[in-house]
Enzyme design. Structure first.
Site, PDB file in Angstrom:
ATOM      1  N   HIS A  16       0.841  -1.195   0.000  1.00 14.64           N
ATOM      2  CA  HIS A  16       0.000   0.000   0.000  1.00 14.64           C
ATOM      3  C   HIS A  16       0.879   1.250   0.000  1.00 14.64           C
ATOM      4  O   HIS A  16       0.640   2.193  -0.772  1.00 14.64           O
ATOM      5  CB  HIS A  16      -0.912   0.026   1.238  1.00 14.64           C
ATOM      6  CG  HIS A  16      -2.179  -0.753   1.093  1.00 14.64           C
ATOM      7  ND1 HIS A  16      -2.195  -2.116   1.031  1.00 14.64           N
ATOM      8  CD2 HIS A  16      -3.474  -0.339   1.010  1.00 14.64           C
ATOM      9  CE1 HIS A  16      -3.455  -2.528   0.914  1.00 14.64           C
ATOM     10  NE2 HIS A  16      -4.240  -1.474   0.892  1.00 14.64           N
ATOM     11  N   HIS A  67       0.508  -3.437   9.278  1.00 14.44           N
ATOM     12  CA  HIS A  67       1.940  -3.292   9.041  1.00 14.44           C
ATOM     13  C   HIS A  67       2.617  -2.638  10.229  1.00 14.44           C
ATOM     14  O   HIS A  67       2.000  -1.859  10.961  1.00 14.44           O
ATOM     15  CB  HIS A  67       2.207  -2.441   7.794  1.00 14.44           C
ATOM     16  CG  HIS A  67       1.932  -3.144   6.508  1.00 14.44           C
ATOM     17  ND1 HIS A  67       2.769  -4.109   5.999  1.00 14.44           N
ATOM     18  CD2 HIS A  67       0.902  -3.026   5.626  1.00 14.44           C
ATOM     19  CE1 HIS A  67       2.269  -4.558   4.854  1.00 14.44           C
ATOM     20  NE2 HIS A  67       1.143  -3.913   4.613  1.00 14.44           N
TER      21      HIS A  67
END
Length: 387
Positions: free
Chosen positions: A157, A204
């Site tokens: 991302h 993350h």
């Protein structure tokens, strides 16, 4: 330095960021006032609509498939970061990248699609080579169960957001009249929002996000000087259609093998397939002088003429309709053909995950989508008088 990197790779910084933004595991905030004015007090499941319970508890997916309950105390950050996370998903790329091709400039779209394909392939493969785990839950609240099956480093991302936003600025600043500083600022804000959304959703670590953004920055620096040369070759070389189809297919079939299934190979095949189909479309458009949008078709100024906005919207809606119909048709056709070839029902999810099924299924479907978006849609625009 090693200690700092170890801290950035840990789960605690992610958990602290979530708490600062008002996201807590259920039970951690036992003294929380349920009548707070920020809208907390709605029970939800991850990715669902409010269920109307008054206790502020929501559910996600915890370790080993257990339901993980969580509390949202600040809905501004909740919706901001959930929306920002969506900017790194397929739905964004399947709309934004074609939009630039249909309404802004073909050269801008070509450059972004090249960068997007290269960056995403490197990011996806790096995940399955490094095999760094995602943040631990607990203490982290995880809001995207599907992505939890993948490894964490680097954040694709963050990579995609950095690559798309800054490549868009670099590709348009010389063609359109807008301040370069304003463009860089917008790209920076876009990238930061997507990066922070990966921490908020608990998918993350801080190091994953920083690593992803830095890898994209390095790749942009390396690719930028060669943009014009690569673009010219893709448009004029007679070998372009063969190479941009064969090379991605080889890469997909030789994707790093894991001991268990994750969506990364399928997602990578989707990206490379769409990029290959779009690139073949670019080549066909150049060879046969098909209709193209350039910087003369749309000037990025305010205010835009109402008639221009209507045409832009008409192009976009027409194009998206064709893209979605193509995807639906090709999914059914390709999956049905593969099911007949390998003797499995199309509802068999395990069979669809096999290498010999997943790669051709995803690649053919999305290369058809890319080809349709770059060839069929512009022809339809010309037929409808929208050029």
């Amino acid at each position: 330095m090693v200690r700092v990197l170890g801290t950035l790779r840990g789960s605690q910084p992610v958990a602290r960021f979530q708490r600062c933004c008002g996201l807590f595991p259920a039970g951690e905030e036992g003294t929380w006032d349920r009548g707070s004015r920020n809208g907390a007090g709605t029970l939800r499941s991850a990715g669902s609509h409010p269920l109307g319970f008054p206790n502020g508890v929501q559910t996600g997916r915890g370790p080993q498939g257990h339901r993980q309950k969580y509390i949202v105390k600040n809905y501004f950050y909740y919706y901001l970061f959930r929306f920002s996370a969506a900017l790194g998903e397929e739905i964004f790329y399947i709309t934004f990248l074609p939009f630039t091709y249909w309404n802004i400039d073909h050269s801008v779209s070509r450059r972004m699609i090249i960068v997007w394909s290269v960056v995403m392939y490197i990011g996806q493969v790096s995940k399955d080579i490094l095999k760094w785990p995602r943040p631990l839950s607990p203490p982290v609240v995880k809001l995207e169960p599907r992505a939890d099956a993948e490894y964490g480093m680097p954040s694709t991302h963050a990579m995609a957001a950095t690559a798309i936003s800054f490549s868009f600025v670099l590709a348009t600043v010389e063609q359109y009249k807008y301040p370069f500083g304003l463009g860089l600022g917008a790209a920076f804000v876009f990238s930061v929002l997507v990066c922070l959304s990966r921490l908020y959703t608990g998918m993350h670590t801080v190091l994953d996000v920083i690593g992803g953004a830095l890898i994209s920055a390095v790749l942009l620096v390396l690719l930028y000087p060669a943009w014009d040369t690569i673009d010219q070759w893709l448009l004029t070389s007679p070998f372009c259609p063969l190479l941009v189809t064969a090379v991605p297919l080889v890469l997909c079939y030789n994707y790093p093998k894991l001991h268990y299934y994750t969506p990364t190979r399928g997602d990578t095949t989707t990206i490379l397939g769409a990029g290959a189909g779009a690139t073949v479309g670019f080549w066909l458009n150049h060879q046969f002088a098909l209709p193209a949008h350039t910087s003369e078709n749309l000037q990025l100024g305010l205010p835009l003429m109402a008639s221009t906005l209507v045409v832009v919207l008409a192009r976009f809606l027409t194009g998206i309709l064709v893209v979605l119909l193509t995807r639906r048709l090709m999914k059914s056709l390709v999956l049905g053909t593969l099911g007949y070839r390998y003797k499995f029902p199309i509802s068999d999810l395990e069979a669809r995950r096999r290498l010999e099924v997943e790669v051709p299924y995803k690649f053919v479907t999305y290369s058809s989508v890319g080809l349709s978006a770059t060839v069929i849609v512009p022809l339809l625009h010309q037929l409808l008088g929208l050029m």
